[in-house]
Design a protein around this motif. Structure first.
Motif, PDB file in Angstrom:
ATOM      1  N   ASP A   1       1.293  -0.894   0.016  1.00  0.00           N
ATOM      2  CA  ASP A   1      -0.604  -0.360  -0.234  1.00  0.00           C
ATOM      3  C   ASP A   1       0.811   1.505   0.196  1.00  0.00           C
ATOM      4  OD1 ASP A   1      -2.558  -1.675   0.422  1.00  0.00           O
ATOM      5  OD2 ASP A   1      -3.004  -1.310   2.237  1.00  0.00           O
ATOM      6  N   PHE A   2       0.177   2.355  -0.816  1.00  0.00           N
ATOM      7  CA  PHE A   2       1.000   3.678  -0.316  1.00  0.00           C
ATOM      8  C   PHE A   2       0.592   4.894   0.495  1.00  0.00           C
ATOM      9  CE2 PHE A   2       1.038   7.969  -2.033  1.00  0.00           C
ATOM     10  CZ  PHE A   2       3.036   8.232  -1.874  1.00  0.00           C
ATOM     11  N   ILE A   3       1.191   4.840   1.130  1.00  0.00           N
ATOM     12  CA  ILE A   3       0.623   5.362   2.851  1.00  0.00           C
ATOM     13  C   ILE A   3       1.467   6.811   3.304  1.00  0.00           C
ATOM     14  CG2 ILE A   3       0.222   3.472   3.515  1.00  0.00           C
ATOM     15  CD1 ILE A   3       2.098   3.779   5.777  1.00  0.00           C
ATOM     16  N   ARG A   4       0.697   7.498   3.843  1.00  0.00           N
ATOM     17  CA  ARG A   4       1.325   8.604   4.323  1.00  0.00           C
ATOM     18  C   ARG A   4       1.340   8.831   6.200  1.00  0.00           C
ATOM     19  NH1 ARG A   4      -1.154  14.082   2.779  1.00  0.00           N
ATOM     20  NH2 ARG A   4       0.344  14.131   0.597  1.00  0.00           N
ATOM     21  N   ALA A   5       2.071   7.980   6.196  1.00  0.00           N
ATOM     22  CA  ALA A   5       2.463   7.861   8.031  1.00  0.00           C
ATOM     23  C   ALA A   5       3.378   8.270   8.455  1.00  0.00           C
ATOM     24  CB  ALA A   5       2.409   5.854   8.383  1.00  0.00           C
ATOM     25  N   GLY A   6       3.192   8.959   9.995  1.00  0.00           N
ATOM     26  CA  GLY A   6       4.919   9.271  10.254  1.00  0.00           C
ATOM     27  C   GLY A   6       5.269  10.270   9.913  1.00  0.00           C
ATOM     28  N   GLY A   7       4.834  11.235   8.920  1.00  0.00           N
ATOM     29  CA  GLY A   7       5.480  12.341   8.339  1.00  0.00           C
ATOM     30  C   GLY A   7       6.391  11.859   7.045  1.00  0.00           C
ATOM     31  N   ASN A   8       5.781  10.460   6.670  1.00  0.00           N
ATOM     32  CA  ASN A   8       6.401   9.842   5.417  1.00  0.00           C
ATOM     33  C   ASN A   8       5.654   9.811   4.569  1.00  0.00           C
ATOM     34  OD1 ASN A   8       9.889  10.175   5.761  1.00  0.00           O
ATOM     35  ND2 ASN A   8       8.361   8.961   7.814  1.00  0.00           N
ATOM     36  N   ASP A   9       6.297   9.696   3.206  1.00  0.00           N
ATOM     37  CA  ASP A   9       4.933   9.238   2.090  1.00  0.00           C
ATOM     38  C   ASP A   9       5.796   8.436   1.384  1.00  0.00           C
ATOM     39  OD1 ASP A   9       3.678  10.820   2.490  1.00  0.00           O
ATOM     40  OD2 ASP A   9       2.802  11.928   1.060  1.00  0.00           O
TER      41      ASP A   9
ATOM     42  N   LEU B   1       9.012   1.396   4.966  1.00  0.00           N
ATOM     43  CA  LEU B   1       8.467   2.295   3.667  1.00  0.00           C
ATOM     44  C   LEU B   1       9.458   2.532   2.688  1.00  0.00           C
ATOM     45  CD1 LEU B   1       6.317   4.856   5.754  1.00  0.00           C
ATOM     46  CD2 LEU B   1       5.460   2.789   4.730  1.00  0.00           C
ATOM     47  N   VAL B   2       9.404   2.135   1.262  1.00  0.00           N
ATOM     48  CA  VAL B   2      10.158   2.877   0.303  1.00  0.00           C
ATOM     49  C   VAL B   2      10.040   4.536  -0.264  1.00  0.00           C
ATOM     50  CG1 VAL B   2      11.037   2.134  -2.210  1.00  0.00           C
ATOM     51  CG2 VAL B   2      10.042   0.688  -0.455  1.00  0.00           C
ATOM     52  N   LEU B   3      10.583   5.340  -0.530  1.00  0.00           N
ATOM     53  CA  LEU B   3       9.261   6.312  -0.580  1.00  0.00           C
ATOM     54  C   LEU B   3       9.459   6.488  -2.514  1.00  0.00           C
ATOM     55  CD1 LEU B   3      11.678   8.837   2.348  1.00  0.00           C
ATOM     56  CD2 LEU B   3       9.454   7.401   2.436  1.00  0.00           C
ATOM     57  N   LEU B   4       9.451   8.137  -2.623  1.00  0.00           N
ATOM     58  CA  LEU B   4       8.982   8.518  -3.899  1.00  0.00           C
ATOM     59  C   LEU B   4      10.670   8.400  -4.399  1.00  0.00           C
ATOM     60  CD1 LEU B   4       6.118  11.004  -3.434  1.00  0.00           C
ATOM     61  CD2 LEU B   4       6.729   8.532  -4.491  1.00  0.00           C
ATOM     62  N   ASP B   5      11.581   8.634  -3.746  1.00  0.00           N
ATOM     63  CA  ASP B   5      12.960   8.958  -4.691  1.00  0.00           C
ATOM     64  C   ASP B   5      13.480   7.345  -4.771  1.00  0.00           C
ATOM     65  OD1 ASP B   5      13.666   8.740  -1.935  1.00  0.00           O
ATOM     66  OD2 ASP B   5      14.350  10.505  -1.934  1.00  0.00           O
TER      67      ASP B   5
ATOM     68  N   ALA C   1       5.074   3.355  17.061  1.00  0.00           N
ATOM     69  CA  ALA C   1       5.050   4.570  18.148  1.00  0.00           C
ATOM     70  C   ALA C   1       4.899   5.609  17.156  1.00  0.00           C
ATOM     71  CB  ALA C   1       6.005   4.576  19.350  1.00  0.00           C
ATOM     72  N   LYS C   2       5.869   6.255  16.401  1.00  0.00           N
ATOM     73  CA  LYS C   2       5.551   7.195  15.569  1.00  0.00           C
ATOM     74  C   LYS C   2       4.499   7.467  14.154  1.00  0.00           C
ATOM     75  CE  LYS C   2       7.634  10.455  13.196  1.00  0.00           C
ATOM     76  NZ  LYS C   2       9.825  11.256  12.880  1.00  0.00           N
ATOM     77  N   ILE C   3       4.186   5.701  14.351  1.00  0.00           N
ATOM     78  CA  ILE C   3       2.741   5.995  13.262  1.00  0.00           C
ATOM     79  C   ILE C   3       1.957   6.041  14.090  1.00  0.00           C
ATOM     80  CG2 ILE C   3       1.623   4.204  11.213  1.00  0.00           C
ATOM     81  CD1 ILE C   3       4.885   2.985  10.436  1.00  0.00           C
ATOM     82  N   GLY C   4       1.570   4.973  15.059  1.00  0.00           N
ATOM     83  CA  GLY C   4       0.319   5.008  15.860  1.00  0.00           C
ATOM     84  C   GLY C   4       0.011   6.832  15.727  1.00  0.00           C
ATOM     85  N   ALA C   5       0.613   7.121  16.816  1.00  0.00           N
ATOM     86  CA  ALA C   5       0.294   8.570  17.206  1.00  0.00           C
ATOM     87  C   ALA C   5       0.178   9.909  15.874  1.00  0.00           C
ATOM     88  CB  ALA C   5       1.631   8.960  17.763  1.00  0.00           C
ATOM     89  N   ASP C   6       0.230   9.233  14.667  1.00  0.00           N
ATOM     90  CA  ASP C   6      -0.406   9.908  14.002  1.00  0.00           C
ATOM     91  C   ASP C   6      -1.505   9.804  13.270  1.00  0.00           C
ATOM     92  OD1 ASP C   6      -1.386  12.811  12.313  1.00  0.00           O
ATOM     93  OD2 ASP C   6       1.618  12.746  11.930  1.00  0.00           O
TER      94      ASP C   6
END
Length: 275
Positions: free
Chosen positions: A124-132, A145-149, A158-163
């Motif tokens: 899945d392509f997601i936005r989580a923890g300040g990352n796409d 996560l594999v980013l766009l670049d 914990a960072k993903i779950g907090a946002d």
């Protein structure tokens, strides 16, 4: 005679201790082998039942970990370690470890929740923890996560779950949105008709929901239009780029101007004004 009996009792105790240790070692060896076989059997059963890949890996490791913990307790009891002090020691050790690893335990707890409730899956392509990025793996402590670049981000759970977690693939479709400006002297209806023809000509643009074009605002030098259309999640970037180019080429062919900001510069001759 007394020395002989003492040595005999000592020998019997040593034999008993060695026997218990040998039995404990045997329990460990056979138990580890059986635990691995049972965990693998459960994994194959879940695969046949078409469980989620991430959930299969988590449950397999959980089953194996529980079996190993039970096995260690059984082996220690067989070796002669009393059960009550053992449990007390394990409890005290668990409390100390918990206090020392609060952040890690938070990641672990969120990892379990992410795997059980599955707000996203691998691929899945997601936005989580300040990352796409695209989800490559979900572990108990972190998500990769594999980013766009094409760089890789290892994000603590914990960072993903907090946002907020935004899953761009869950619905199967995504909306593309483009903004284009046209000159004030251009027929708005003609511009909209040209764009509508582009929608109809591209089979990748879905007809449900219906794509559309609207007048968004009146700018300083242009009438601003907004184009919205839905496509399959995997086509969003390509269709968006192709549509933008097609709009430019179609407007050029139809004589529809796309204005750009202009400034008027006035030069004042102070000497000519008598100053």
């Amino acid at each position: 005679m007394y020395d002989y009996l003492a040595r005999l009792q000592l020998s019997e105790r040593l034999i008993g201790i060695m026997t218990n240790l040998a039995c404990a070692l045997l329990i460990l060896l056979i138990g580890i082998w059986l635990a691995a076989r049972l965990a693998n059997f459960a994994q194959r059963a879940m695969t046949r039942a078409k469980f989620d890949v991430t959930l299969i890996g988590f449950l397999r490791n959980l089953i194996y970990g529980v079996l190993i913990a039970v096995l260690i307790v059984m082996a220690l009891q067989q070796a002669g370690v009393p059960g009550a002090p053992l449990l007390a020691a394990l409890g005290a050790g668990g409390l100390a470890i918990g206090l020392a690893l609060q952040g890690s335990l938070s990641n672990l707890a969120w990892g379990v929740l992410l795997i059980v409730f599955r707000p996203f899956r691998i691929g899945d392509f997601i936005r989580a923890g300040g990352n796409d990025g695209t989800v490559e793996s979900i572990n108990l402590m972190h998500t990769t996560l594999v980013l766009l670049d094409n760089s890789e981000a290892v994000v603590p759970n914990a960072k993903i779950g907090a946002d907020a977690i935004i899953n761009f693939n869950r619905r199967g479709t995504r909306r593309i949105e483009l903004r284009v400006g046209i000159g004030y002297k251009v027929d708005i209806g003609k511009a909209m008709s040209s764009v509508q023809q582009l929608f109809e000509a591209d089979a990748r643009i879905l007809t449900d929901p219906v794509p559309g074009i609207w007048t968004e605002s009146l700018g300083d030098s242009s009438v601003n239009l907004v184009l919205r259309a839905y496509v399959r999640s995997g086509d969003v970037w390509v269709v968006q780029a192709d549509l933008l180019r097609a709009v430019k080429e179609r407007f050029d062919a139809d004589g529809i101007s796309i204005p750009f900001p202009q400034r008027e510069v006035r030069l004042v001759d102070k000497a000519g004004n008598g100053e």
